[in-house]
Design an enzyme around this catalytic site. Structure first.
Site, PDB file in Angstrom:
ATOM      1  N   ASP A  85      91.761 -88.357 -82.261  1.00 15.15           N
ATOM      2  CA  ASP A  85      92.999 -88.646 -82.455  1.00 15.15           C
ATOM      3  C   ASP A  85      93.794 -89.829 -83.238  1.00 15.15           C
ATOM      4  OD1 ASP A  85      95.525 -88.373 -81.046  1.00 15.15           O
ATOM      5  OD2 ASP A  85      95.446 -90.169 -79.638  1.00 15.15           O
ATOM      6  N   CYS A 144      99.845 -69.553 -73.611  1.00 19.97           N
ATOM      7  CA  CYS A 144      99.973 -69.447 -71.497  1.00 19.97           C
ATOM      8  C   CYS A 144     100.452 -68.296 -71.707  1.00 19.97           C
ATOM      9  CB  CYS A 144     100.925 -70.991 -70.862  1.00 19.97           C
ATOM     10  SG  CYS A 144     102.124 -71.253 -71.165  1.00 19.97           S
ATOM     11  N   CYS A 185     105.111 -69.155 -67.748  1.00 19.61           N
ATOM     12  CA  CYS A 185     106.521 -68.780 -66.367  1.00 19.61           C
ATOM     13  C   CYS A 185     107.435 -69.727 -66.660  1.00 19.61           C
ATOM     14  CB  CYS A 185     105.123 -69.294 -65.404  1.00 19.61           C
ATOM     15  SG  CYS A 185     104.920 -71.586 -65.401  1.00 19.61           S
ATOM     16  N   CYS A 232     107.323 -75.716 -66.313  1.00 22.37           N
ATOM     17  CA  CYS A 232     107.304 -77.186 -67.354  1.00 22.37           C
ATOM     18  C   CYS A 232     108.553 -77.049 -67.857  1.00 22.37           C
ATOM     19  CB  CYS A 232     106.128 -77.400 -68.548  1.00 22.37           C
ATOM     20  SG  CYS A 232     106.522 -75.872 -69.793  1.00 22.37           S
ATOM     21  N   CYS A 275     111.062 -80.763 -66.914  1.00 20.80           N
ATOM     22  CA  CYS A 275     110.785 -81.664 -68.329  1.00 20.80           C
ATOM     23  C   CYS A 275     112.213 -82.610 -68.066  1.00 20.80           C
ATOM     24  CB  CYS A 275     111.006 -81.387 -69.827  1.00 20.80           C
ATOM     25  SG  CYS A 275     110.871 -82.561 -70.865  1.00 20.80           S
ATOM     26  N   CYS A 287     111.512 -86.808 -75.076  1.00 20.91           N
ATOM     27  CA  CYS A 287     109.995 -87.205 -74.358  1.00 20.91           C
ATOM     28  C   CYS A 287     110.180 -88.415 -74.162  1.00 20.91           C
ATOM     29  CB  CYS A 287     109.036 -86.640 -75.273  1.00 20.91           C
ATOM     30  SG  CYS A 287     107.770 -86.322 -74.569  1.00 20.91           S
ATOM     31  N   CYS A 299     103.769 -89.525 -68.867  1.00 21.96           N
ATOM     32  CA  CYS A 299     105.157 -89.229 -68.214  1.00 21.96           C
ATOM     33  C   CYS A 299     104.210 -87.752 -67.745  1.00 21.96           C
ATOM     34  CB  CYS A 299     106.322 -88.398 -68.489  1.00 21.96           C
ATOM     35  SG  CYS A 299     107.942 -87.274 -68.421  1.00 21.96           S
ATOM     36  N   CYS A 353     102.076 -77.677 -64.041  1.00 20.34           N
ATOM     37  CA  CYS A 353     101.799 -76.506 -64.336  1.00 20.34           C
ATOM     38  C   CYS A 353     100.855 -74.827 -63.894  1.00 20.34           C
ATOM     39  CB  CYS A 353     101.381 -76.875 -65.784  1.00 20.34           C
ATOM     40  SG  CYS A 353      99.941 -76.363 -67.124  1.00 20.34           S
TER      41      CYS A 353
END
Length: 309
Positions: free
Chosen positions: A129, A184, A187, A190, A194, A210, A236, A243
């Site tokens: 990271d 993905c 759908c 998410c 949000c 965000c 968050c 999901c």
């Protein structure tokens, strides 16, 4: 070829034995023009908000071989931190245990040592990271997952609540198969859920909206009209909680990622008035220390019922 295949199998097995829910190899090399364009457009649009460090080291992000002279391979791994058995209403699941940077670096040192031993004269570099490497891009290339509309890597059967880590290697490896899909099903759960409307519905994220960015990285006042009331004060998880790929999972989580009792007992009122000394004690091994005591107090004050900032 057989020796390369056998040593790769042994390394992947070792990675899984220390807690990785997925692991795979990719050949080191430059990113494609389209992969570069996505990131460059994100920066140009200012969607990285105050994360100015994202603008630096463009050459290194474009080609991880520049991070380790002679790098030929990238070992990508995912380590689950969720679903957590115990959840906190104020803190993201990823931050409940010890700081993953420290935990995973220690866990991966034996893997890096085994890689060098299996190919005498080779070298490695562990990345968790902090190095300028496009982790999700390489995870897809290594076949360990696909990208969701929430802009996160989703590991089939393990979901998106995972930490990513890489080990660059100067030896050749057998590339793993890429996943059957790279995005993905779309759908949209998410995107709809949000709270900051930070997701654009095409896999893009605007950090300026965000709550994870705003409660962790952002310094100063929150954007006008933003409410943290009833929400977490560090991170968050909303886009992950809704999901379907995170539903009904029972991932095995490293003991170091289990929450401390003192953190779990912390209330909103206590967080709003936490002293610098108590902050350092409670979060001395936690990723939460990134926001600093002043940041946590700001977040907690903004999360009081009815508070609009």
């Amino acid at each position: 070829m057989n020796s390369i295949a056998s040593r790769c199998d042994a390394i992947l097995s070792l990675a899984r034995s220390i807690g990785a829910c997925a692991a795979g190899f990719a050949a080191a090399g430059p990113l494609t023009a389209s992969e570069l364009a996505v990131f460059e457009r994100w920066i140009a649009d200012g969607r990285h908000a105050g994360m100015d460090y994202m603008e630096k080291y463009a050459d290194l992000r474009a080609d991880p071989r520049l991070l380790l002279d002679g790098a030929c391979s990238v070992l990508c791994m995912a380590f689950p931190y969720g679903p957590a058995e115990r959840r906190h209403p104020l803190f993201s699941d990823y931050a409940l245990g010890d700081d993953y940077h420290t935990v995973l670096r220690s866990a991966l040192e034996p893997v890096a040592a085994a890689m060098k031993a299996s190919a005498p004269g080779s070298d490695t570099r562990i990345c968790i990271d902090t190095a300028p490497i496009r982790e999700r891009v390489w995870a897809v290339r290594a076949g360990i997952g696909f990208i969701g509309l929430n802009n996160l890597l989703i590991v089939p059967g393990a979901g998106s609540k995972v930490f990513l880590a890489e080990i660059l290697w100067t030896a050749d490896a057998r590339p793993s198969s890429e996943p059957a899909r790279t995005t993905c099903e779309g759908c949209g759960a998410c995107v709809k859920a949000c709270p900051g409307r930070a997701l654009d519905g095409c896999g893009g994220l605007d950090a300026r909206r965000c709550l994870s960015y705003l409660t962790i990285e952002h310094r100063g006042e929150f954007p006008e009209g933003l409410s943290l009331a009833g929400r977490r004060i560090y991170g968050c998880d909303v886009c992950q909680d809704v999901c379907p790929h995170n539903s009904g999972l029972k991932n095995a989580i490293l003991p170091s990622f289990a929450p401390s009792d003192e953190l779990m007992a912390l209330t909103l009122d206590e967080a709003a008035d936490i002293s610098d000394e108590d902050f350092r004690r409670i979060f001395r091994r936690s990723a939460v220390k990134r926001t600093k005591a002043a940041g946590l107090r700001r977040n907690a004050a903004s999360a009081k019922p009815g508070k609009i900032v």
